[in-house]
Design a protein around this motif. Structure first.
Motif, short mmCIF file in Angstrom:
data_model
loop_
_atom_site.label_atom_id
_atom_site.label_comp_id
_atom_site.label_asym_id
_atom_site.label_seq_id
_atom_site.Cartn_x
_atom_site.Cartn_y
_atom_site.Cartn_z
N ALA A 38 -80.77 69.21 10.11
CA ALA A 38 -80.38 67.86 10.56
C ALA A 38 -79.78 67.08 9.40
N PRO A 39 -79.07 65.99 9.69
CA PRO A 39 -78.56 65.15 8.61
C PRO A 39 -79.68 64.75 7.64
N ALA A 40 -79.34 64.59 6.39
CA ALA A 40 -80.33 64.32 5.33
C ALA A 40 -81.22 63.14 5.70
N GLY A 41 -82.52 63.33 5.51
CA GLY A 41 -83.48 62.26 5.74
C GLY A 41 -83.88 62.07 7.19
N THR A 42 -83.43 62.95 8.08
CA THR A 42 -83.74 62.80 9.50
C THR A 42 -84.19 64.15 10.07
N THR A 43 -84.66 64.10 11.29
CA THR A 43 -84.89 65.31 12.06
C THR A 43 -83.95 65.30 13.26
N TRP A 44 -83.74 66.47 13.85
CA TRP A 44 -82.87 66.51 15.02
C TRP A 44 -83.46 65.73 16.19
N ALA A 45 -84.78 65.67 16.29
CA ALA A 45 -85.40 64.91 17.39
C ALA A 45 -85.13 63.42 17.27
N GLN A 46 -84.74 62.97 16.08
CA GLN A 46 -84.39 61.56 15.88
C GLN A 46 -82.93 61.28 16.21
N GLN A 47 -82.17 62.30 16.46
CA GLN A 47 -80.76 62.14 16.81
C GLN A 47 -80.67 62.06 18.34
N VAL A 48 -80.67 60.84 18.87
CA VAL A 48 -80.73 60.62 20.31
C VAL A 48 -79.51 59.80 20.74
N VAL A 49 -78.80 60.28 21.75
CA VAL A 49 -77.59 59.59 22.22
C VAL A 49 -77.53 59.63 23.74
N ALA A 50 -76.80 58.69 24.31
CA ALA A 50 -76.47 58.72 25.74
C ALA A 50 -75.31 59.68 25.94
N THR A 51 -75.35 60.45 27.01
CA THR A 51 -74.28 61.39 27.30
C THR A 51 -73.32 60.80 28.33
N GLY A 55 -77.08 61.05 31.03
CA GLY A 55 -78.37 61.48 30.50
C GLY A 55 -78.61 60.91 29.12
N ILE A 56 -79.78 61.23 28.57
CA ILE A 56 -80.12 60.89 27.19
C ILE A 56 -80.47 62.21 26.50
N ARG A 57 -79.77 62.50 25.40
CA ARG A 57 -79.92 63.80 24.72
C ARG A 57 -80.49 63.62 23.33
N ARG A 120 -84.21 52.77 29.74
CA ARG A 120 -82.88 52.72 29.14
C ARG A 120 -82.55 51.35 28.54
N CYS A 121 -83.46 50.42 28.66
CA CYS A 121 -83.14 49.01 28.43
C CYS A 121 -82.77 48.68 26.99
N THR A 122 -83.44 49.27 26.03
CA THR A 122 -83.21 48.88 24.64
C THR A 122 -82.51 49.96 23.83
N GLY A 123 -81.82 50.86 24.50
CA GLY A 123 -81.02 51.86 23.80
C GLY A 123 -81.64 53.25 23.82
N PRO A 124 -80.84 54.26 23.48
CA PRO A 124 -81.30 55.65 23.56
C PRO A 124 -82.54 55.95 22.71
N GLU A 125 -82.67 55.29 21.55
CA GLU A 125 -83.77 55.62 20.64
C GLU A 125 -85.13 55.37 21.28
N ALA A 126 -85.23 54.38 22.16
CA ALA A 126 -86.50 54.06 22.80
C ALA A 126 -86.73 54.83 24.09
N PHE A 127 -85.73 55.57 24.55
CA PHE A 127 -85.82 56.17 25.88
C PHE A 127 -86.94 57.19 26.00
N PHE A 128 -87.00 58.15 25.10
CA PHE A 128 -88.01 59.20 25.23
C PHE A 128 -89.43 58.67 25.06
N PRO A 129 -89.72 57.82 24.05
CA PRO A 129 -91.08 57.28 23.97
C PRO A 129 -91.50 56.52 25.23
N LYS A 187 -85.30 40.64 27.91
CA LYS A 187 -84.46 41.83 27.93
C LYS A 187 -84.82 42.72 29.12
N ALA A 188 -86.11 42.89 29.39
CA ALA A 188 -86.54 43.70 30.53
C ALA A 188 -85.99 43.14 31.83
N ARG A 189 -86.09 41.84 32.00
CA ARG A 189 -85.61 41.23 33.24
C ARG A 189 -84.08 41.33 33.34
#
Length: 245
Positions: A38-51, A55-57, A120-129, A187-189
């Motif tokens: 993965a890019p330096a200082g990260t893991t691949w599981a932290q690389q999250v994007v909307a497709t 979907g969210i990948r 999906r409300c606050t971006g891809p990074e929060a989607f999986f949690p 934001k939720a509303r």
């Protein structure tokens, strides 16, 4: 596009007709594939994007093994898959760079849509949690909505499109649930008030059902092909290993 029906609450939450386990199958191993760091200082599981497909990948976009899961937030078998897979999938497969994992919401009812909109409300990074949290608390959320009664459900479904999913979320306690996990109430509303998101989620289900012949959840696609008779984590692990992960 096809609109959601205003069905009785008991029927609207009955996802079991399209949520079931199947007997597993297997394929012949093809040998190991190569991953990459993965890019330096990260893991691949932290690389999250909307497709582009909605979907969210997570993971290496060039991974040699690409998995898509179709799942419903109100499907008990999907919740069980989430519980069994979430840690080991990221650690042992996605983070190797060999496997990317895309989640597509296969929405079945208005409660399902409300949870998908909030995830999906606050971006891809929060989607999986958030999605894992919805699965972990699935039964309590459904019981909360049921305890609100048939009138609360009918009032939500008869509301204007920009109010419908806010009322559904209120009845199920989803706004407070999301706030406790870092989503601001305003934001939720705002997210729940966007009927275009709901329409897109429903349209994606129609498109993917036609393209992949999805008949139940969870269902999985590997490198563009549907994995027949695979609906549990052990069954998917067998396919991943046979594909060289």
């Amino acid at each position: 596009m096809k609109r959601l029906a205003t069905a009785p609450l008991a029927l609207a939450l009955l996802a079991l007709a399209a949520c079931g386990s199947q007997d597993g199958n297997s394929s012949a191993p093809i040998g190991k594939v190569e991953g990459k760091a993965a890019p330096a200082g990260t893991t691949w599981a932290q690389q999250v994007v909307a497709t582009p497909e909605g979907g969210i990948r997570m993971g290496n976009p060039d991974a040699p093994i690409k998995i898509i899961e179709f799942a419903s937030n109100t499907c008990p078998h999907c919740a069980h898959f989430s519980e069994e897979s979430k840690d080991v999938l990221e650690r042992d497969y996605v983070n190797t760079g060999k496997v990317s994992f895309e989640f597509r919401n296969f929405v079945m009812n208005p409660l399902d849509i409300s949870m998908a909109m909030l995830a999906r409300c606050t971006g891809p990074e929060a989607f999986f949690p958030l999605t894992h949290q919805f699965f972990a608390n699935q039964q309590a959320i459904i019981e909360k909505l049921q305890s609100a009664g048939e009138d609360a459900y009918k009032n939500a479904m008869s509301a204007a499109p920009d109010q419908r999913f806010q009322r559904m979320a209120e009845a199920a306690g989803l706004i407070e649930f999301a706030m406790e996990r870092g989503v601001p109430e305003a934001k939720a509303r705002q997210c729940l008030a966007d009927p275009k998101t709901a329409e897109t989620l429903a349209a994606n289900v129609e498109r993917d059902t036609a393209q992949y012949s999805i008949t139940g959840t969870p269902s999985f696609i590997m490198n563009g092909s549907k994995l027949d008779n695979v609906s549990t984590w052990p069954q998917l692990v067998e396919q991943l290993k046979n594909a060289g992960a």
